[in-house]
Scaffold this active site. Structure first.
Site, short mmCIF file in Angstrom:
data_model
loop_
_atom_site.label_atom_id
_atom_site.label_comp_id
_atom_site.label_asym_id
_atom_site.label_seq_id
_atom_site.Cartn_x
_atom_site.Cartn_y
_atom_site.Cartn_z
N SER A 1 -3.32 3.49 8.11
CA SER A 1 -2.16 3.55 7.30
C SER A 1 -2.64 2.60 5.83
CB SER A 1 -1.01 2.33 7.93
OG SER A 1 -0.19 1.92 6.86
N SER A 2 -1.99 3.01 4.89
CA SER A 2 -2.18 2.56 3.35
C SER A 2 -2.08 1.01 3.44
CB SER A 2 -1.35 3.21 2.27
OG SER A 2 -0.04 2.91 2.46
N CYS A 3 -1.33 0.47 4.48
CA CYS A 3 -1.24 -1.08 4.37
C CYS A 3 -2.56 -1.71 4.76
CB CYS A 3 -0.22 -1.57 5.52
SG CYS A 3 -0.69 -1.22 7.02
N TYR B 1 -0.15 -5.52 11.67
CA TYR B 1 -0.59 -4.05 11.91
C TYR B 1 -1.86 -3.67 11.13
CZ TYR B 1 0.34 1.05 11.84
OH TYR B 1 0.13 2.26 12.17
N LYS C 1 -5.54 -2.19 12.23
CA LYS C 1 -5.86 -1.01 11.66
C LYS C 1 -7.26 -0.87 11.01
CE LYS C 1 -3.19 2.19 13.25
NZ LYS C 1 -3.32 2.84 14.31
N HIS D 1 10.93 3.15 9.29
CA HIS D 1 10.59 2.77 8.12
C HIS D 1 11.58 3.18 7.19
CE1 HIS D 1 6.49 3.39 10.30
NE2 HIS D 1 6.20 2.45 9.33
#
Length: 316
Positions: free
Chosen positions: A108-110, A137, A141, A180
């Site tokens: 994920s971009s997070c 999260y 990742k 989301h």
């Protein structure tokens, strides 16, 4: 790769996994492997080891994760870090120990710092503080990305990580407690329309900017990584275009046909101010998204309406 290559898609019933399955099937891949969470608990190391050693897949695509929006990440930090690490560690380590030569890890971009320069380049990983509302999260990742990078470096295997921007599409999660932003908005506007176009209250100020990718485009990126040996360990997947949350809300409102007021609850968190992905590395290799935002939202809304009976109505 050939049509008989045995490909295990972890999380094949989810939004991303099911899109990957559909895309591979449409391309003629016939030896796809998927198992439901009821039959295989990916958090269970022994169960994962037994399954992979029995089935002996040629490729593993990890689309399995515990996911959710700001609310879910904020309220359940422990399962978001622990369960995601359990799932990915079991899959990655068992793949290595079982001789699986190709592994595609989805993140994920997070994973990128909250205040990193925009657009987000892969090189910005681990250069700053994460967004507090989803750091659990993100940290999970990041460990998956680094595990795959370590295997690539030490053992020379084709283990690659793809970091998508915000994904949406058919088979999305529309539960208002765990979804989301885009599917949550879609459900709120739809049900408010049915309730005489009642006002819709949305979190935050509407000013943060976000990028959204239709899930079928993400699936196409996974297939691209499957069919090519990518030269680096980490790639961003997105559109390279973003818009404000307010613009997103107005677009969804128009597509759903809701005509009531939008109320912004600024007491609720906005999250990261902006998350735009630099996708130049994938573009240079030949992959590019195909579905524009309004088209993708319309396709998603059509699917949502068709399956609306499956979702419990919200009291407005």
């Amino acid at each position: 790769m050939n049509n008989d290559t045995k490909i295990y898609i972890a999380g094949h019933n989810g939004m991303v996994g099911s899109a990957i399955w559909r895309t591979l099937s449409a391309k003629g891949y016939t030896n796809l492997l998927g198992v439901s969470s009821n039959q295989l608990d990916l958090r269970n190391q022994q169960a994962v080891q037994d399954f992979i050693r029995l089935e002996q897949p040629d490729v593993i695509i990890d689309a399995a994760a515990r996911v959710g929006g700001i609310l879910a990440n904020n309220d359940y930090p422990y399962p978001f870090i622990m369960e995601n690490m359990q799932i990915q560690n079991n899959l990655i380590d068992t793949a290595l120990q079982s001789g699986v030569e190709k592994f595609i890890f989805l993140g994920s971009s997070c994973i990128y710092p909250k205040l990193a320069p925009q657009p987000l380049k892969e090189d910005y990983l681990l250069t700053g503080v994460l967004e507090p509302t989803n750091e659990w999260y993100a940290i999970a990742k990041i460990t998956g990305v680094k595990a795959c990078q370590a295997i690539r470096k030490q053992f020379g295997k084709d283990y690659v990580s793809l970091m998508p921007t915000n994904l949406y599409g058919t088979h999305d999660n529309f539960d208002l407690n765990t979804s989301h932003v885009l599917p949550a908005m879609m459900r709120k506007f739809h049900e408010a329309k049915l309730n005489n176009h009642a006002p819709v209250t949305l979190w935050g100020s509407g000013t943060p900017m976000r990028e959204f990718l239709f899930v079928d485009d993400m699936a196409a990126a996974v297939v691209f990584a499957l069919e090519n040996k990518l030269p680096d360990y980490l790639y961003n997947i997105g559109t390279g275009e973003d818009l404000t949350i307010q613009q997103l809300a107005e677009t969804i409102q128009k597509i759903t046909g809701h005509q009531g007021a939008i109320i912004w609850d600024s007491s609720k968190p906005d999250g990261t101010p902006r998350k735009l992905m630099d996708i130049s590395k994938m573009h240079e290799l030949g992959w590019k998204h195909q579905v524009q935002l309004e088209e993708g939202i319309q396709l998603t809304y059509d699917w949502f309406v068709e399956h609306a009976d499956a979702f419990k109505q919200v009291k407005m």
